[in-house]
Write an enzyme that holds these catalytic residues in place. Structure first.
Site, PDB file in Angstrom:
ATOM      1  N   GLU A 211     -37.853   6.433 -29.878  1.00  0.00           N
ATOM      2  CA  GLU A 211     -38.010   7.420 -28.989  1.00  0.00           C
ATOM      3  C   GLU A 211     -39.810   7.304 -29.025  1.00  0.00           C
ATOM      4  OE1 GLU A 211     -36.232   8.569 -26.564  1.00  0.00           O
ATOM      5  OE2 GLU A 211     -34.254   7.883 -27.410  1.00  0.00           O
ATOM      6  N   CYS A 245     -43.895  14.747 -25.840  1.00  0.00           N
ATOM      7  CA  CYS A 245     -43.870  13.234 -25.483  1.00  0.00           C
ATOM      8  C   CYS A 245     -43.539  13.028 -23.876  1.00  0.00           C
ATOM      9  CB  CYS A 245     -42.971  12.496 -26.225  1.00  0.00           C
ATOM     10  SG  CYS A 245     -41.150  13.230 -25.786  1.00  0.00           S
TER      11      CYS A 245
END
Length: 465
Positions: A211, A245
């Site tokens: 991720e 993110c």
């Protein structure tokens, strides 16, 4: 430390065999045990997040703790269905056989989590790993030491190390862990470190979920409601001081609508994150994680301005590592701030004339983790969604797609590999195993040698396959 790591790993290697036989009820009980552990340590967790990132209790609740309660309950409600073997169709050669897919635990999993959402991004993959029936080693970030310590206490108080262990330490600790043959490695962090993780995992052919991040753009077309968009972008960009993110990384807006968006954005920022007397409100606005990261952000601003960008707002760092919300106009597409993920409260605004130009600007870069489109034009939305690849897409909003456990969350190429949350997280920590049960009248024996006199069989196979 090396001896401790190897001892824990060996204990989990033995215990993973026992966990293969765990049923849904046993895993559900372990998930409930995790929830009780979180509930009994809530104050410690909130205190740690405040010390590491100056997250308010409300922000920490929404983005870290309540998020995990939701993941746990979703897994509990659906685990029996996820674990159930799934019957699949037949082919000509196994016409009478029964075929199915079963989900088997991968075994011993390593979860390496980041500092920006240090609790959520450790617990979320842990929920999936437990649901899938794995042993787990957690390695939380050394850059958020208070939260890492809180996680370590919570896990060690509630679980035996042969099931779940939390190991704190610096970079060398992660390197030592990656030398071991884990069955799966789940990493959340930068693409640079992600490449190193993947390389280390390849030595043991360990499967990986990465991720990562990337420059998640926001496209505003000619039909977008700019005031609504500005409010949503301001929240999504500045929650956790931009250290997210999937935060909107930069804006791509029609040239003749730029100034209107800027006005609405600055108003939204003042309304959400400043006090009535015009000062940043530290009770709702987080700080930068450390001086090194703050210096990197200041350097990005400095290089942008030297390259001709206009600093409209912000760019000020206080002693307590509060970086004021920053807005940049006339940013060069070749500047460093447009080449790397910002990961801070800096918003560059890029302009375009035609939508095709905006699409081209985005596609010059790595595929982002998230793509945000604000528009009332269905054709324009479809055009952007089809022509701009990304990990996920959110139309007329930002960030909230991550909160739907029915959706896969993950990147593509430079922004990640694999997916997580809900069933997709369960799958990440499971091996999808093919199982065929042949009947005693197997048609496949018809294609065994000798082949004399079997031309008709092969002709029929060619026709039917």
């Amino acid at each position: 430390m090396i001896e401790q790591i190897e001892s824990i790993f060996q204990q989990q290697q033995l215990f993973k065999i026992q966990l293969r036989y765990s049923d849904a009820q046993q895993r559900i009980e372990k998930l409930r045990k995790l929830r009780r552990a979180i509930e009994s340590n809530e104050d410690l967790i909130y205190e740690a997040l405040a010390k590491d990132l100056r997250k308010s209790r409300n922000e920490a609740a929404i983005s870290e703790v309540l998020f995990i309660y939701g993941e746990i309950e979703f897994a509990i409600r659906n685990l029996r269905k996820w674990m159930r073997s799934k019957s699949v169709g037949r082919s000509v050669t196994n016409l009478l056989a029964k075929s199915s897919i079963v989900y088997q635990p991968k075994g011993v999993a390593l979860i390496i989590s980041p500092w920006n959402y240090p609790f959520q991004l450790t617990m979320s993959p842990l929920v999936s790993a437990i649901a899938a029936g794995n042993c787990v080693v957690l390695k939380p970030s050394e850059h958020s030491p208070y939260t890492s310590a809180a996680i370590q206490k919570m896990i060690s108080d509630s679980f035996d190390v042969k099931e779940i262990a939390c190991i704190e330490g610096e970079k060398s600790t992660a390197e030592a862990l990656l030398k071991l043959p884990f069955d799966h490695v789940f990493f959340t962090g930068s693409s640079t470190i992600g490449k190193q993780i993947m390389k280390a995992a390849s030595n043991h052919l360990s499967s990986v979920t990465l991720e990562l991040g990337g420059k998640s753009p926001v496209i505003l077309d000619e039909t977008a409601n700019l005031e609504t968009a500005a409010n949503k972008v301001a929240w999504g960009k500045l929650i956790n001081a931009g250290q997210t993110c999937i935060a909107p990384d930069y804006i791509v807006v029609q040239e003749n609508r730029r100034d209107e968006f800027v006005r609405h954005y600055l108003n939204a920022v003042k309304k959400m994150f400043f006090t009535m007397d015009g000062k940043i409100d530290p009770t709702v606005y987080a700080k930068i994680i450390n001086q090194k990261h703050a210096d990197r952000l200041l350097d990005l601003i400095r290089k942008s301005v030297l390259d001709g960008a206009q600093l409209v707002e912000g760019g000020i760092l206080s002693e307590d590592l509060t970086l004021s919300p920053t807005l940049l106009l006339d940013v060069s597409l070749d500047n460093a701030i447009m080449e790397e993920e910002i990961f801070g409260p800096i918003l560059p605004v890029i302009t375009y004339v035609k939508l095709e130009e905006a699409i081209s600007i985005i596609n010059r870069r790595e595929k982002p983790l998230a793509l945000y489109v604000f528009s009332e034009n269905k054709h324009s939305i479809q055009q952007v969604v089809q022509q701009v690849p990304s990990g996920g897409v959110c139309v007329n909003d930002v960030l909230i797609h991550v909160s739907n456990p029915h959706l896969p969350f993950g990147g593509v190429n430079g922004s990640g590999q694999g997916s997580c949350h809900g069933f997709f997280g369960f799958k990440a920590f499971s091996h999808e195993r093919a199982v065929m049960r042949q009947c005693k009248y197997a048609l496949s024996t018809l294609i065994y040698p000798p082949y004399q006199g079997k031309k008709i069989i092969f002709k029929l196979l060619k026709k039917w396959i």
